[in-house]
Design an enzyme around this catalytic site. Structure first.
Site, mmCIF file in Angstrom:
data_model
loop_
_atom_site.group_PDB
_atom_site.id
_atom_site.type_symbol
_atom_site.label_atom_id
_atom_site.label_comp_id
_atom_site.label_asym_id
_atom_site.label_seq_id
_atom_site.Cartn_x
_atom_site.Cartn_y
_atom_site.Cartn_z
ATOM 1 N N HIS A 7 -9.359 -40.351 -40.394
ATOM 2 C CA HIS A 7 -10.576 -39.538 -40.288
ATOM 3 C C HIS A 7 -11.763 -40.381 -39.847
ATOM 4 O O HIS A 7 -12.618 -39.918 -39.092
ATOM 5 C CB HIS A 7 -10.878 -38.862 -41.628
ATOM 6 C CG HIS A 7 -11.989 -37.865 -41.556
ATOM 7 N ND1 HIS A 7 -13.274 -38.142 -41.970
ATOM 8 C CD2 HIS A 7 -12.012 -36.581 -41.094
ATOM 9 C CE1 HIS A 7 -14.034 -37.077 -41.784
ATOM 10 N NE2 HIS A 7 -13.304 -36.113 -41.250
ATOM 11 N N CYS A 8 -11.812 -41.634 -40.285
ATOM 12 C CA CYS A 8 -12.934 -42.522 -39.960
ATOM 13 C C CYS A 8 -12.998 -42.880 -38.480
ATOM 14 O O CYS A 8 -14.080 -43.146 -37.954
ATOM 15 C CB CYS A 8 -12.836 -43.822 -40.754
ATOM 16 S SG CYS A 8 -12.633 -43.640 -42.523
ATOM 17 N N ILE A 9 -11.851 -42.918 -37.809
ATOM 18 C CA ILE A 9 -11.816 -43.395 -36.424
ATOM 19 C C ILE A 9 -11.866 -42.263 -35.413
ATOM 20 O O ILE A 9 -11.768 -42.502 -34.209
ATOM 21 C CB ILE A 9 -10.577 -44.273 -36.168
ATOM 22 C CG1 ILE A 9 -9.281 -43.452 -36.236
ATOM 23 C CG2 ILE A 9 -10.537 -45.447 -37.148
ATOM 24 C CD1 ILE A 9 -8.043 -44.205 -35.784
#
Length: 369
Positions: free
Chosen positions: A355-357
């Site tokens: 989700h962060c990338i």
């Protein structure tokens, strides 16, 4: 196209839920050697696998530094758009634009301030000026007008919304001294309401155990649908994560969302503790001013850090027996989406996960009834 005056809430714009339709997804190619081992080569393979998986369901654009353009273009299939864009690291969810839509079919962005998760106080690297320009560049690339809020530090991973007026975040992150120390909790909440059109902000106390970003909410919590959420969990009472998850559960169980609904809470069990190996530690260049990667350090491994794509869920695998349990629960929670697991240890070693990338671009043509 350009910078806007006024406020999104006054202009009728809201941040949609991630489960609403997308036009596409943005990512940034990893390379910095003081965060990614072996010059980012192993992480690039994980990023490639994530990008390819998402591209089966929606268009993907990979931003890449000039030095890595040829390599990324060679590694990635032609179905993935590759565009040069200078950057300091590869976490576009945090410093890409927050995209907003209205019920007329228009879209706008928000360009927040970014200081590498805490600035000179407890940030993870310096400088971060290239990352701090990415939101504006993406809006200009996509010809989207945007609001500028550079004086307010906010990362995309620090908030989750349901698209219907509810926003969830953590005190550990948004009240940290390295972000907006001159603002009170009430003032921070007012900003969230004005820019995301949130009617209700729910504050969890802490994020995932040892999350180096000061407890981003996306590693411990996510919306499955309005009124339905998933929470990172462990039954091991000797694990510090247990008390954190229990506290989050109790807060959510005693709250309602902006529409007055009681939350349906699903427990997504995290893997057994994941530790950095000696080999992995030695592959990261030790440079003053960056976050160290030491052998034996525990990583913030959570299945909740997944990407909701059009018709799919792309979630991390950790070579743990609970990989299968996570797959089965996600299949139950998302019966109309394909559940795709991607080995993500190299992303985790860098300090985040799927989700962060990734940063989704909402479909502005979808008008909510």
């Amino acid at each position: 196209m350009g910078q806007l005056k006024g406020l999104p809430v006054e202009d009728g714009f809201r941040m949609p839920g991630e489960y609403e339709p997308h036009i596409g997804c943005f990512m940034i190619w990893p390379e910095r050697p003081d965060n990614w081992r072996l010059g980012g080569k192993p992480a690039q393979q994980n990023y490639k696998e994530v990008a390819v998986a998402i591209s089966n369901f929606e268009p993907v654009t990979m931003f890449v530094s000039p030095n890595q353009y040829k390599n990324a273009r060679k590694e990635l299939p032609d179905t993935i758009r590759v565009i040069e864009m200078s950057n300091d690291d590869a976490w576009i969810r945090d410093y890409g634009p927050s995209f907003l839509v209205d019920d007329k079919g228009d879209m706008r962005g928000v360009d927040w301030g970014f200081n590498a998760w805490g600035g000179l106080l407890d940030g993870l690297y310096f400088p971060w000026d290239k990352d701090n320009q990415i939101a504006k560049k993406v809006c200009e690339l996509e010809r989207i007008d945007y609001y500028s809020q550079k004086d307010f530090i906010l990362e995309g991973c620090s908030i989750h919304v349901d698209g219907e007026g509810t926003l969830v975040t953590t005190e550990e992150c948004l009240l940290s001294e390295g972000r907006n120390p001159n603002l009170t909790k009430i003032e921070i909440e007012q900003t969230l309401k004005k820019y995301f059109h949130a009617q209700k902000v729910i504050w969890l106390k802490h994020g995932f155990y040892l999350d180096e970003t000061n407890g981003h909410v996306d590693n411990i919590f996510n919306f499955v649908a309005p009124g339905e959420v998933v929470l990172s969990w462990t039954d091991n009472k000797s694990d510090p994560q247990y008390e954190i998850s229990r506290e989050c559960y109790d807060i959510l169980a005693n709250k309602t969302d902006a529409k007055g609904r009681t939350f349906i809470i699903h427990k997504l069990h995290c893997p057994d503790p994941v530790l950095i190996t000696q080999t992995e530690s030695e592959g990261v260049e030790a440079i003053n001013g960056t976050f160290p990667r030491q052998a034996g350090d525990r990583l913030a491994a959570s299945y909740v850090n997944y990407y909701t794509a059009n018709g799919a869920i792309i979630f991390p695998l950790f070579d743990d027996p609970k990989d299968k349990d996570a797959q089965e629960l996600l299949e139950k929670l998302y019966p109309d989406r394909k559940i795709v697991g991607i080995k993500a240890r190299e992303i985790l070693l860098g300090g985040g996960n799927i989700h962060c990338i990734t940063q989704h671009l909402p479909d502005k043509s979808t008008i909510r009834e």
